[in-house]
Design a protein around this motif. Sequence first.
Motif, mmCIF file in Angstrom:
data_model
loop_
_atom_site.group_PDB
_atom_site.id
_atom_site.type_symbol
_atom_site.label_atom_id
_atom_site.label_comp_id
_atom_site.label_asym_id
_atom_site.label_seq_id
_atom_site.Cartn_x
_atom_site.Cartn_y
_atom_site.Cartn_z
ATOM 1 N N LYS A 27 0.836 -1.205 0.000
ATOM 2 C CA LYS A 27 0.000 0.000 0.000
ATOM 3 C C LYS A 27 0.874 1.260 0.000
ATOM 4 O O LYS A 27 0.586 2.228 -0.709
ATOM 5 C CB LYS A 27 -0.942 -0.020 1.208
ATOM 6 N N GLU A 30 2.331 1.679 -3.376
ATOM 7 C CA GLU A 30 1.318 2.211 -4.287
ATOM 8 C C GLU A 30 1.251 3.726 -4.189
ATOM 9 O O GLU A 30 1.176 4.430 -5.202
ATOM 10 C CB GLU A 30 -0.060 1.630 -3.969
ATOM 11 N N THR A 33 4.658 5.273 -5.652
ATOM 12 C CA THR A 33 4.903 5.135 -7.083
ATOM 13 C C THR A 33 3.746 5.597 -7.951
ATOM 14 O O THR A 33 3.945 5.932 -9.115
ATOM 15 C CB THR A 33 5.210 3.671 -7.452
ATOM 16 N N GLY A 34 2.539 5.559 -7.402
ATOM 17 C CA GLY A 34 1.367 5.885 -8.206
ATOM 18 C C GLY A 34 0.942 4.736 -9.103
ATOM 19 O O GLY A 34 0.173 4.930 -10.036
ATOM 20 N N ARG A 35 1.431 3.546 -8.835
ATOM 21 C CA ARG A 35 1.109 2.370 -9.636
ATOM 22 C C ARG A 35 0.178 1.443 -8.856
ATOM 23 O O ARG A 35 0.039 1.558 -7.649
ATOM 24 C CB ARG A 35 2.381 1.590 -9.996
ATOM 25 N N SER A 36 -0.417 0.494 -9.558
ATOM 26 C CA SER A 36 -1.345 -0.447 -8.932
ATOM 27 C C SER A 36 -0.586 -1.590 -8.258
ATOM 28 O O SER A 36 0.619 -1.782 -8.480
ATOM 29 C CB SER A 36 -2.297 -1.022 -9.980
ATOM 30 N N LYS A 37 -1.323 -2.352 -7.467
ATOM 31 C CA LYS A 37 -0.731 -3.482 -6.757
ATOM 32 C C LYS A 37 -0.187 -4.515 -7.742
ATOM 33 O O LYS A 37 0.868 -5.104 -7.512
ATOM 34 C CB LYS A 37 -1.783 -4.117 -5.844
ATOM 35 N N VAL A 38 -0.881 -4.725 -8.833
ATOM 36 C CA VAL A 38 -0.437 -5.687 -9.847
ATOM 37 C C VAL A 38 0.890 -5.254 -10.454
ATOM 38 O O VAL A 38 1.806 -6.076 -10.624
ATOM 39 C CB VAL A 38 -1.519 -5.844 -10.944
ATOM 40 N N ASP A 39 1.029 -3.969 -10.782
ATOM 41 C CA ASP A 39 2.277 -3.454 -11.344
ATOM 42 C C ASP A 39 3.425 -3.589 -10.353
ATOM 43 O O ASP A 39 4.544 -3.947 -10.721
ATOM 44 C CB ASP A 39 2.130 -1.996 -11.755
ATOM 45 N N ILE A 40 3.169 -3.287 -9.093
ATOM 46 C CA ILE A 40 4.207 -3.362 -8.065
ATOM 47 C C ILE A 40 4.645 -4.808 -7.862
ATOM 48 O O ILE A 40 5.838 -5.102 -7.778
ATOM 49 C CB ILE A 40 3.720 -2.723 -6.754
ATOM 50 N N THR A 41 3.689 -5.718 -7.804
ATOM 51 C CA THR A 41 4.018 -7.131 -7.643
ATOM 52 C C THR A 41 4.842 -7.629 -8.824
ATOM 53 O O THR A 41 5.829 -8.350 -8.641
ATOM 54 C CB THR A 41 2.731 -7.972 -7.504
#
Length: 91
Positions: A27, A30, A33-41
Amino acid sequence: MLPDLERKLLRILINYSMHRRTMPSVKQMELLTGRSKVDITQGLNDLESKAYIAWPDRKTTSGIQILHDEEDEQLQVPTQDSSNLDYWTYY
């Protein structure tokens, strides 16, 4: 050279762990970075596959270990007979 998201995630992990002595949660990443959880994973998975981090427990980010803190780039060192301009260019 690492892609933008992976480089950003690696810098966040390094700086966050140095200053706060813990790893950031997904969280918090997120928000940073301003990115979604899927992108971070996906970015963390890519960093692990490139051996920058070790991520044993996929359910939490608290167990992430940083293996390399920067990209291995070759620095060109000037030779002895180089001009004064080379000093300012390479250093």
